[in-house]
Design a protein around this motif. Sequence first.
Motif, PDB file in Angstrom:
ATOM      1  N   ARG A  19       0.840  -1.193   0.000  1.00 23.58           N
ATOM      2  CA  ARG A  19       0.000   0.000   0.000  1.00 23.58           C
ATOM      3  C   ARG A  19       0.880   1.250   0.000  1.00 23.58           C
ATOM      4  NH1 ARG A  19      -4.552   2.196   3.350  1.00 23.58           N
ATOM      5  NH2 ARG A  19      -3.026   2.877   4.886  1.00 23.58           N
ATOM      6  N   GLN A  20       0.645   2.138  -0.920  1.00 19.87           N
ATOM      7  CA  GLN A  20       1.462   3.351  -1.028  1.00 19.87           C
ATOM      8  C   GLN A  20       0.572   4.568  -1.232  1.00 19.87           C
ATOM      9  OE1 GLN A  20       4.931   3.940  -1.147  1.00 19.87           O
ATOM     10  NE2 GLN A  20       5.514   1.805  -0.738  1.00 19.87           N
ATOM     11  N   PRO A  21       1.010   5.733  -0.722  1.00 19.71           N
ATOM     12  CA  PRO A  21       0.264   6.981  -0.946  1.00 19.71           C
ATOM     13  C   PRO A  21       0.721   7.625  -2.252  1.00 19.71           C
ATOM     14  CG  PRO A  21       2.144   7.417   0.417  1.00 19.71           C
ATOM     15  CD  PRO A  21       2.222   5.946   0.072  1.00 19.71           C
ATOM     16  N   LEU A  22       0.088   8.729  -2.628  1.00 18.55           N
ATOM     17  CA  LEU A  22       0.575   9.534  -3.758  1.00 18.55           C
ATOM     18  C   LEU A  22       1.927  10.109  -3.357  1.00 18.55           C
ATOM     19  CD1 LEU A  22      -2.757  11.479  -4.345  1.00 18.55           C
ATOM     20  CD2 LEU A  22      -1.858   9.623  -5.779  1.00 18.55           C
ATOM     21  N   SER A  23       2.941   9.927  -4.180  1.00 18.93           N
ATOM     22  CA  SER A  23       4.308  10.257  -3.769  1.00 18.93           C
ATOM     23  C   SER A  23       4.552  11.752  -3.567  1.00 18.93           C
ATOM     24  CB  SER A  23       5.286   9.740  -4.822  1.00 18.93           C
ATOM     25  OG  SER A  23       5.006  10.374  -6.057  1.00 18.93           O
ATOM     26  N   ASP A  24       3.758  12.594  -4.221  1.00 13.59           N
ATOM     27  CA  ASP A  24       3.983  14.040  -4.113  1.00 13.59           C
ATOM     28  C   ASP A  24       2.853  14.741  -3.359  1.00 13.59           C
ATOM     29  OD1 ASP A  24       6.416  15.267  -5.013  1.00 13.59           O
ATOM     30  OD2 ASP A  24       6.012  14.469  -7.010  1.00 13.59           O
ATOM     31  N   ALA A  25       2.069  13.948  -2.599  1.00 16.67           N
ATOM     32  CA  ALA A  25       0.960  14.549  -1.847  1.00 16.67           C
ATOM     33  C   ALA A  25       1.405  14.840  -0.416  1.00 16.67           C
ATOM     34  CB  ALA A  25      -0.257  13.628  -1.876  1.00 16.67           C
ATOM     35  N   PHE A  26       2.101  15.955  -0.233  1.00 17.80           N
ATOM     36  CA  PHE A  26       2.531  16.380   1.099  1.00 17.80           C
ATOM     37  C   PHE A  26       1.320  16.994   1.806  1.00 17.80           C
ATOM     38  CE2 PHE A  26       6.221  15.854  -1.431  1.00 17.80           C
ATOM     39  CZ  PHE A  26       7.134  15.299  -0.551  1.00 17.80           C
ATOM     40  N   LEU A  27       1.074  16.513   3.039  1.00 22.91           N
ATOM     41  CA  LEU A  27      -0.191  16.835   3.701  1.00 22.91           C
ATOM     42  C   LEU A  27      -0.019  17.913   4.754  1.00 22.91           C
ATOM     43  CD1 LEU A  27      -1.004  13.110   4.474  1.00 22.91           C
ATOM     44  CD2 LEU A  27      -1.916  14.402   2.549  1.00 22.91           C
ATOM     45  N   GLU A  28      -1.087  18.700   4.957  1.00 23.71           N
ATOM     46  CA  GLU A  28      -1.098  19.620   6.091  1.00 23.71           C
ATOM     47  C   GLU A  28      -1.274  18.761   7.339  1.00 23.71           C
ATOM     48  OE1 GLU A  28      -3.553  23.182   5.463  1.00 23.71           O
ATOM     49  OE2 GLU A  28      -3.574  22.598   3.351  1.00 23.71           O
ATOM     50  N   PRO A  29      -0.463  19.048   8.386  1.00 24.27           N
ATOM     51  CA  PRO A  29      -0.438  18.145   9.555  1.00 24.27           C
ATOM     52  C   PRO A  29      -1.800  17.946  10.215  1.00 24.27           C
ATOM     53  CG  PRO A  29       1.198  19.910   9.756  1.00 24.27           C
ATOM     54  CD  PRO A  29       0.465  20.161   8.496  1.00 24.27           C
ATOM     55  N   ASP A  30      -2.703  18.928  10.079  1.00 28.45           N
ATOM     56  CA  ASP A  30      -4.014  18.760  10.723  1.00 28.45           C
ATOM     57  C   ASP A  30      -5.069  18.241   9.750  1.00 28.45           C
ATOM     58  OD1 ASP A  30      -3.982  21.021   9.212  1.00 28.45           O
ATOM     59  OD2 ASP A  30      -4.952  22.320  10.684  1.00 28.45           O
ATOM     60  N   LYS A  31      -4.624  17.804   8.548  1.00 29.79           N
ATOM     61  CA  LYS A  31      -5.602  17.265   7.575  1.00 29.79           C
ATOM     62  C   LYS A  31      -5.110  15.931   7.027  1.00 29.79           C
ATOM     63  CE  LYS A  31      -7.351  21.724   6.020  1.00 29.79           C
ATOM     64  NZ  LYS A  31      -6.882  22.768   5.116  1.00 29.79           N
TER      65      LYS A  31
END
Length: 405
Positions: A19-31
Amino acid sequence: MPECRTCGGALTEVYDFGRQPLSDAFLEPDKLEGEFFYRLAVGMCGACTMVQLMEEVPRDKMFHEDYPYYSSGSEVMRKHFEHTARDFLDTELTGPDPFIVEIGSNDGVMLKAIADAGVKHLGVDPSGAVTERARSKGIRTRTAFFEESEALAVVAAEGNADVIFAANTICHIPYLDSIFRGVAALLKPNGIFVFEDPYLGDIVERASFDQIYDEHFYLFTARAVRNMARRFGLELVDVEHFGVHGGEVRYTIARQGAREPKPAVEELLAEEDARGLAQLSTLEEFGLRVTAIKDDLVTLLTKLRDEGKRVVAYGATAKSATVANLCGLGPDLVEFVCDITPQKQNRVTPGSHIPVRGPEAFRDPYPDYALLFAWNHADEILAKEQEFRRNGGKWILYVPDVHTV
Ligand code: DWN
Ligand code: SAH
Ligand code: ZN
């Protein structure tokens, strides 16, 4: 039986990264809720030899207004593309109405020198913010996915091209049939399609498995590219191997019969055969090395944590999503990742949720170890961060195996 995305042949899976996330989807820490995951696995087509992902991520999940990779962030890459542009200006763009189109032009890192030379050019890239950056530098750019319909729109509006160039982009595009039909429609009769991407030969040699992630749908060889081109009346006429991004090949494609293939093509094909790059056993062996690297890296980072050492990572690369998520890294093993890209800072890494900080955090104070996620830029980064090692710091690399320097 899964089918090859390009020729419909039988596709055999060789390694499952889970299972892997989108490699360039950097997330806001509260979202962090609702993060997108897919199954990352790689396989090879028994008919055309193309190595590719088993599952495709919808393109607009990856490339959109907020796509955070800006190509101009590396000085080595800026020079590489400036050199590429000068080469085209001196060779292919000397006729009466020269015109060059770039697919995946990003922030204009290559087209800048073409624009400065006053030569007609057009960038095509779907990612809004990076294309806006290019336009602000005076580079003509369409914010769109290149595909057959877009190519026809470009021909209608601008005419045919002498050169179609793409770097680190064609391997991102599952729908290659549409790309090749578009290229065939857009090129002038003697025009060339030149593209460069990470080379399977280097990935296998260095076990650089982090070149495999959502955006890198294909891992090309000269054999697979030649097979592809021939289905569209095109021929592979030149290849050039170089070291950027951990080893890439630049492929030059022309209309069949328009240009004589250079000897380098047959030479590389023979080398690929000798190395067994189209054999499943070669990729299976690669898979064993990936598992060994994963185990070694987790063992090392766990040991360092237990010894109370500070470990941070350097370069919030797309590639590192595969490493971090395959190895189960998190803030317990890697304190933060530093990166020069403002669009990645103050966010957390996809899946692994490690905080991203600016480069100043690296020195404040220096950690004991730095895990070099941007290992492809090692020369550039080690040169500018010499103070870190003078302070007793050590780099951790995991390509071609886990070691410290
Ligand atoms: O193929 C792709 C390549 C061209 O770029 C895309 N799919 C996405 C991206 O991949 P990546 O993120 O693995 O590329 P890089 O070039 O290895 O990324 C380097 C990262 O490190 C960037 O976020 C910038 C950063 N960086 C830094 O913080 N200090 C880079 C350098 C050179 C530095 O000195
Ligand atoms: N050429 C640059 C950018 C590589 S990143 C370099 O070598 O550094 C990959 C780029 O491809 C992103 O900017 C992304 O938006 C773009 N891209 C993805 N799919 C595309 C498509 N169908 N047509 C044009 N560009 C595309
Ligand atoms: Zn195939």
